[in-house]
Design a protein around this motif. Structure first.
Motif, PDB file in Angstrom:
ATOM      1  N   ARG A 151     -49.575  41.043 -15.320  1.00 13.74           N
ATOM      2  CA  ARG A 151     -48.666  42.111 -14.890  1.00 13.74           C
ATOM      3  C   ARG A 151     -48.738  43.303 -15.830  1.00 13.74           C
ATOM      4  NH1 ARG A 151     -45.857  41.166 -10.529  1.00 13.74           N
ATOM      5  NH2 ARG A 151     -45.104  39.069  -9.964  1.00 13.74           N
ATOM      6  N   SER A 152     -48.969  43.032 -17.108  1.00 19.72           N
ATOM      7  CA  SER A 152     -49.009  44.135 -18.076  1.00 19.72           C
ATOM      8  C   SER A 152     -50.196  45.055 -17.842  1.00 19.72           C
ATOM      9  CB  SER A 152     -49.061  43.574 -19.501  1.00 19.72           C
ATOM     10  OG  SER A 152     -50.236  42.813 -19.688  1.00 19.72           O
ATOM     11  N   SER A 153     -51.187  44.574 -17.139  1.00 22.01           N
ATOM     12  CA  SER A 153     -52.363  45.412 -16.875  1.00 22.01           C
ATOM     13  C   SER A 153     -52.518  45.737 -15.389  1.00 22.01           C
ATOM     14  CB  SER A 153     -53.619  44.702 -17.376  1.00 22.01           C
ATOM     15  OG  SER A 153     -53.732  43.434 -16.757  1.00 22.01           O
ATOM     16  N   ASP A 154     -51.486  45.473 -14.613  1.00 25.44           N
ATOM     17  CA  ASP A 154     -51.491  45.776 -13.174  1.00 25.44           C
ATOM     18  C   ASP A 154     -52.612  45.063 -12.435  1.00 25.44           C
ATOM     19  OD1 ASP A 154     -49.260  47.470 -13.350  1.00 25.44           O
ATOM     20  OD2 ASP A 154     -50.526  49.171 -13.907  1.00 25.44           O
ATOM     21  N   THR A 155     -52.978  43.869 -12.883  1.00 23.03           N
ATOM     22  CA  THR A 155     -54.026  43.113 -12.188  1.00 23.03           C
ATOM     23  C   THR A 155     -53.485  41.810 -11.612  1.00 23.03           C
ATOM     24  OG1 THR A 155     -54.648  42.115 -14.309  1.00 23.03           O
ATOM     25  CG2 THR A 155     -55.905  44.048 -13.596  1.00 23.03           C
ATOM     26  N   TYR A 156     -52.196  41.600 -11.696  1.00 21.80           N
ATOM     27  CA  TYR A 156     -51.617  40.341 -11.215  1.00 21.80           C
ATOM     28  C   TYR A 156     -51.875  40.169  -9.713  1.00 21.80           C
ATOM     29  CZ  TYR A 156     -48.274  36.581 -10.435  1.00 21.80           C
ATOM     30  OH  TYR A 156     -47.693  35.383 -10.096  1.00 21.80           O
ATOM     31  N   GLY A 157     -52.428  39.012  -9.354  1.00 22.81           N
ATOM     32  CA  GLY A 157     -52.694  38.706  -7.957  1.00 22.81           C
ATOM     33  C   GLY A 157     -54.047  39.163  -7.455  1.00 22.81           C
ATOM     34  N   GLN A 158     -54.785  39.905  -8.274  1.00 19.85           N
ATOM     35  CA  GLN A 158     -56.101  40.375  -7.824  1.00 19.85           C
ATOM     36  C   GLN A 158     -57.064  39.193  -7.660  1.00 19.85           C
ATOM     37  OE1 GLN A 158     -57.894  43.533 -10.054  1.00 19.85           O
ATOM     38  NE2 GLN A 158     -56.167  44.957  -9.757  1.00 19.85           N
ATOM     39  N   CYS A 159     -57.785  39.212  -6.561  1.00 17.41           N
ATOM     40  CA  CYS A 159     -58.788  38.175  -6.262  1.00 17.41           C
ATOM     41  C   CYS A 159     -60.119  38.868  -5.992  1.00 17.41           C
ATOM     42  CB  CYS A 159     -58.350  37.348  -5.047  1.00 17.41           C
ATOM     43  SG  CYS A 159     -59.629  36.249  -4.375  1.00 17.41           S
ATOM     44  N   TRP A 160     -61.030  38.732  -6.925  1.00 15.49           N
ATOM     45  CA  TRP A 160     -62.356  39.322  -6.782  1.00 15.49           C
ATOM     46  C   TRP A 160     -63.311  38.272  -6.237  1.00 15.49           C
ATOM     47  CZ3 TRP A 160     -63.860  44.347  -8.512  1.00 15.49           C
ATOM     48  CH2 TRP A 160     -62.836  45.089  -9.119  1.00 15.49           C
ATOM     49  N   LEU A 161     -63.990  38.602  -5.160  1.00 19.85           N
ATOM     50  CA  LEU A 161     -65.028  37.737  -4.622  1.00 19.85           C
ATOM     51  C   LEU A 161     -66.376  38.304  -5.069  1.00 19.85           C
ATOM     52  CD1 LEU A 161     -63.756  37.119  -0.965  1.00 19.85           C
ATOM     53  CD2 LEU A 161     -63.073  36.016  -3.112  1.00 19.85           C
ATOM     54  N   LYS A 162     -67.208  37.435  -5.639  1.00 20.10           N
ATOM     55  CA  LYS A 162     -68.434  37.917  -6.265  1.00 20.10           C
ATOM     56  C   LYS A 162     -69.625  37.030  -5.912  1.00 20.10           C
ATOM     57  CE  LYS A 162     -65.869  39.512 -10.344  1.00 20.10           C
ATOM     58  NZ  LYS A 162     -65.885  39.570 -11.824  1.00 20.10           N
ATOM     59  N   HIS A 163     -70.782  37.514  -6.327  1.00 17.24           N
ATOM     60  CA  HIS A 163     -72.013  36.740  -6.165  1.00 17.24           C
ATOM     61  C   HIS A 163     -72.810  36.776  -7.455  1.00 17.24           C
ATOM     62  CE1 HIS A 163     -75.633  35.029  -4.381  1.00 17.24           C
ATOM     63  NE2 HIS A 163     -76.313  35.979  -5.002  1.00 17.24           N
ATOM     64  N   LEU A 164     -73.291  35.603  -7.850  1.00 16.53           N
ATOM     65  CA  LEU A 164     -74.248  35.477  -8.940  1.00 16.53           C
ATOM     66  C   LEU A 164     -75.534  34.907  -8.360  1.00 16.53           C
ATOM     67  CD1 LEU A 164     -72.052  33.958 -11.794  1.00 16.53           C
ATOM     68  CD2 LEU A 164     -73.132  36.211 -11.805  1.00 16.53           C
ATOM     69  N   ALA A 165     -76.643  35.576  -8.618  1.00 14.53           N
ATOM     70  CA  ALA A 165     -77.909  35.101  -8.063  1.00 14.53           C
ATOM     71  C   ALA A 165     -78.196  33.671  -8.506  1.00 14.53           C
ATOM     72  CB  ALA A 165     -79.048  36.028  -8.471  1.00 14.53           C
ATOM     73  N   HIS A 166     -77.894  33.365  -9.763  1.00 16.91           N
ATOM     74  CA  HIS A 166     -78.162  32.027 -10.303  1.00 16.91           C
ATOM     75  C   HIS A 166     -76.970  31.597 -11.153  1.00 16.91           C
ATOM     76  CE1 HIS A 166     -82.300  32.186  -8.881  1.00 16.91           C
ATOM     77  NE2 HIS A 166     -82.337  33.423  -9.338  1.00 16.91           N
ATOM     78  N   PRO A 167     -75.963  31.002 -10.527  1.00 23.58           N
ATOM     79  CA  PRO A 167     -74.748  30.637 -11.260  1.00 23.58           C
ATOM     80  C   PRO A 167     -75.004  29.719 -12.447  1.00 23.58           C
ATOM     81  CG  PRO A 167     -74.450  30.341  -8.887  1.00 23.58           C
ATOM     82  CD  PRO A 167     -75.892  30.641  -9.108  1.00 23.58           C
ATOM     83  N   ASP A 168     -76.005  28.842 -12.333  1.00 21.47           N
ATOM     84  CA  ASP A 168     -76.279  27.908 -13.433  1.00 21.47           C
ATOM     85  C   ASP A 168     -76.684  28.632 -14.701  1.00 21.47           C
ATOM     86  OD1 ASP A 168     -75.758  25.832 -11.738  1.00 21.47           O
ATOM     87  OD2 ASP A 168     -77.851  25.416 -11.264  1.00 21.47           O
TER      88      ASP A 168
END
Length: 616
Positions: free
Chosen positions: A227-244
């Motif tokens: 909340r202190s950084s106004d990011t509370y509740g944000q959900c970012w959906l992302k992709h990593l080519a090679h998560p491992d």
């Protein structure tokens, strides 16, 4: 610009040449630092991370923000550790050592792109380029203050939501944030829980075959921190080519983010043990080398390989199983035999033909040396592990391959399909129309990599050909710099159809950015190590206690002083301990350090490790 113009200043008088090179060096350092800074800012705007535009992650205090800035997955802030080989000459490739004795390969390294052009590179014994300021970015882990307590990560596979990717189970990590390519931006996607964010990722459907799926999400759910950084509740959906291959961008008690990442089941190494199958999965180890620095490094590498292999074989005999650690070869691309022939089984390869000048980039000799080796060498093992002289074996390793599929250590700075590199990549491998094609270009180099000898024979001719073509491509040389040969290797793997490749982050540690001695099989001493006398890590600043292999073009001394007592990094301590053990165990090391020569009586130590060790 013509090559002749690039080389003209180097033909001046000695004094003038030194003045010119000094000025060019200062300009180059400034340019690289500025370029890294600008690319870092662009990365923050474009990467789709959960950071704000000023580069400070949400819910991270200023001290940790500085740490995170240093640890960005920024390919251009790294300098390549192409160390070890090079060579030059034109002798027949002759195999020195017992037939079917021991072998393995070199390359890789930890470095990233640096802007170097053909005609300006100068050969040296140690192929690691001068290290950049460590603060620019090095390592694969988030750097923590030496005082900061390690946080236990809560991990679970507690849900696997329905949807297009419902068979994917996310590994959940609290107080952890990951970078990745943003698919859905969190500032416009507010949800109530991590479960809801995970469901959104699993349900996300790409709009076309070229678009990436969601395999990573980050959710800011810590009310006090977010909340202190106004990011509370944000959900970012992302992709990593090679998560491992990924490591957290930030982790610790002051990070409010929870991350969920879809990892494969193939990213863990198996230490050789009683449960290992009796099937013959033995691998041949090969390192490639040339020059004085790799001379002493090769001796230490071989010492630790023999000692760890002996432990592996003794344990296997006790348990009634097998040890996968097989023969060993030093691939010397220095044209002529040297004084280690009686100590280390060695294949002597020719250097590049005169019609293919390397312009000082002696690493170009490596693919050509391997081409000769796979054409002429005979080994009894089905599998080959390629490594480097500056690797130290920490423990026995079972063959980590899934069946006959290759496995390799991932390098975060090898990015053949990102926007800044894909046009160059497609010039060499053709159009990449689908996401599946892009995912088959792995973030790897030739070392450490393990594959079947049959696959290696398919890959190496293409690797050699592509290395020459990449080296003649001005844009590729500018973008890929010292790691151009690593790029050529991953392009060759793709072109040869070697797929899938298991990515094994725990295959190799690189202190000071890794610190846990229990996780890793190999220790790669490519970075400088700097600490205060109180044991506080001083990245980017030469410490009161300092160790760097670049300080030792010739053999290191025996009984080197270890890091200060307060040093928290166990791998740093282990490195000095193991270097000291090897230099004490190998006979007449002090004489070797003075004379730079190894005589036959200095090589008898290998006999203590088994009948086939060092036999000829």
């Amino acid at each position: 610009m013509k090559k002749s113009r690039l080389l003209a200043p180097l033909r001046s008088s000695g004094k003038a040449r030194r003045q010119i090179l000094t000025v060019l060096g200062v300009i180059a350092v400034f340019a690289l630092s500025w370029a890294s800074y600008r690319e870092f800012q662009v990365f923050l705007r474009e990467a789709g991370g959960s950071a704000e535009s000023d580069g400070v992650p949400a819910a991270v205090d200023p001290e940790e923000a500085g740490t995170r800035g240093e640890e960005r997955y920024d390919s251009h802030a790294m300098m390549r550790d192409v160390e070890e080989d090079g060579g030059d000459g034109d002798d027949e490739g002759d195999y020195y050592g017992a037939e079917n004795v021991d072998g393995r390969v070199e390359q890789g390294g930890s470095g990233g792109s640096s802007n170097v052009s053909k005609g300006t590179l100068e050969a040296s014994n140690d192929m690691d380029p001068p290290p950049k300021d460590v603060n620019d970015k090095v390592g694969r882990k988030t750097i923590r203050d030496t005082e900061q307590e390690t946080v236990e990560q809560k991990q679970s596979d507690s849900w696997s939501p329905p949807g297009p990717f419902s068979d994917v189970a996310f590994t959940i990590m609290e107080h952890t944030d990951y970078w990745g390519d943003a698919i859905v931006w969190g500032n416009t996607n507010l949800v109530n829980s991590a479960e809801e964010c995970s469901r959104a990722c699993a349900m996300h459907t790409p709009t076309s075959p070229k678009d990436p799926p969601c395999n990573l999400w980050v959710f800011c759910g810590d009310e006090a921190l977010c909340r202190s950084s106004d990011t509370y509740g944000q959900c970012w959906l992302k992709h990593l080519a090679h998560p491992d291959a990924a490591r957290p961008a930030s982790e610790g008690p002051s990070v409010g983010w929870t991350s969920g990442i879809a990892l494969s089941k193939k990213s863990k190494l198996v230490e050789q043990g009683p449960e290992h199958a009796v099937e013959d999965r033995s691998y041949h180890v090969i390192i490639s080398a040339q020059g004085v620095a790799t001379h002493w490094q090769s001796r230490i590498h071989y010492y630790w390989y023999l000692k760890v292999r002996k432990q592996c074989r003794e344990q296997a005999l006790k348990d009634g199983t097998t040890c996968d650690m097989g023969g060993f070869t030093r691939l010397l691309h220095d044209d002529t035999p040297d004084d280690l022939m009686d100590e280390i089984p060695t294949f002597v390869a020719k250097t590049l033909p005169k019609e293919h000048p390397n312009h000082g980039y002696i690493v170009l000799n490596r693919p050509y040396a391997f081409l000769q080796w796979v054409q002429k060498a005979t080994i009894k093992e089905k599998y080959v592990l390629m490594g480097e002289p500056d690797h130290i074996w920490l423990k026995p390793m079972a063959n980590p391959m899934e069946g006959d599929s290759a496995a390799a250590f991932p390098f975060f700075y090898i990015e053949p399909t990102t926007d800044q590199h894909i046009a160059i990549t497609e010039r060499f491998v053709g159009k990449l129309e689908t996401m599946d094609q892009k995912l088959r270009l792995y973030p790897i180099g030739s070392s450490p990599t393990i594959m079947t000898m049959d696959d290696l024979k398919r890959v190496v001719p293409i690797w050699y050909d592509l290395s020459l073509k990449v080296h003649e491509d001005d844009e590729a040389v500018e973008k890929w710099g010292w790691i151009q040969e690593m790029y050529a290797f991953t392009l060759a793997m793709y072109s040869a159809g070697v797929h899938p490749v298991s990515l094994l982050p725990d295959l190799m540690a690189q202190p000071p950015w890794d610190w846990d001695t229990s996780r890793y099989t190999l220790l790669h001493y490519t970075y400088g190590l700097d600490y205060t006398l109180a044991g506080v890590f001083t990245p980017g600043v030469v410490g009161e206690w300092h160790w760097d292999k670049r300080d030792f073009p010739g053999p290191i001394p025996r009984n080197m002083q270890g890091p200060p007592e307060g040093t928290q990094n166990d791998l740093t301590k282990e490195l000095i301990k193991r270097l000291n053990e090897a230099t004490s165990a190998i006979p007449m090391w002090d004489v070797y350090a003075k004379t730079l020569r190894v005589t036959p009586e200095m090589s008898s130590w290998t006999q203590a490790f088994g009948d086939d060790a060092g036999s000829h």
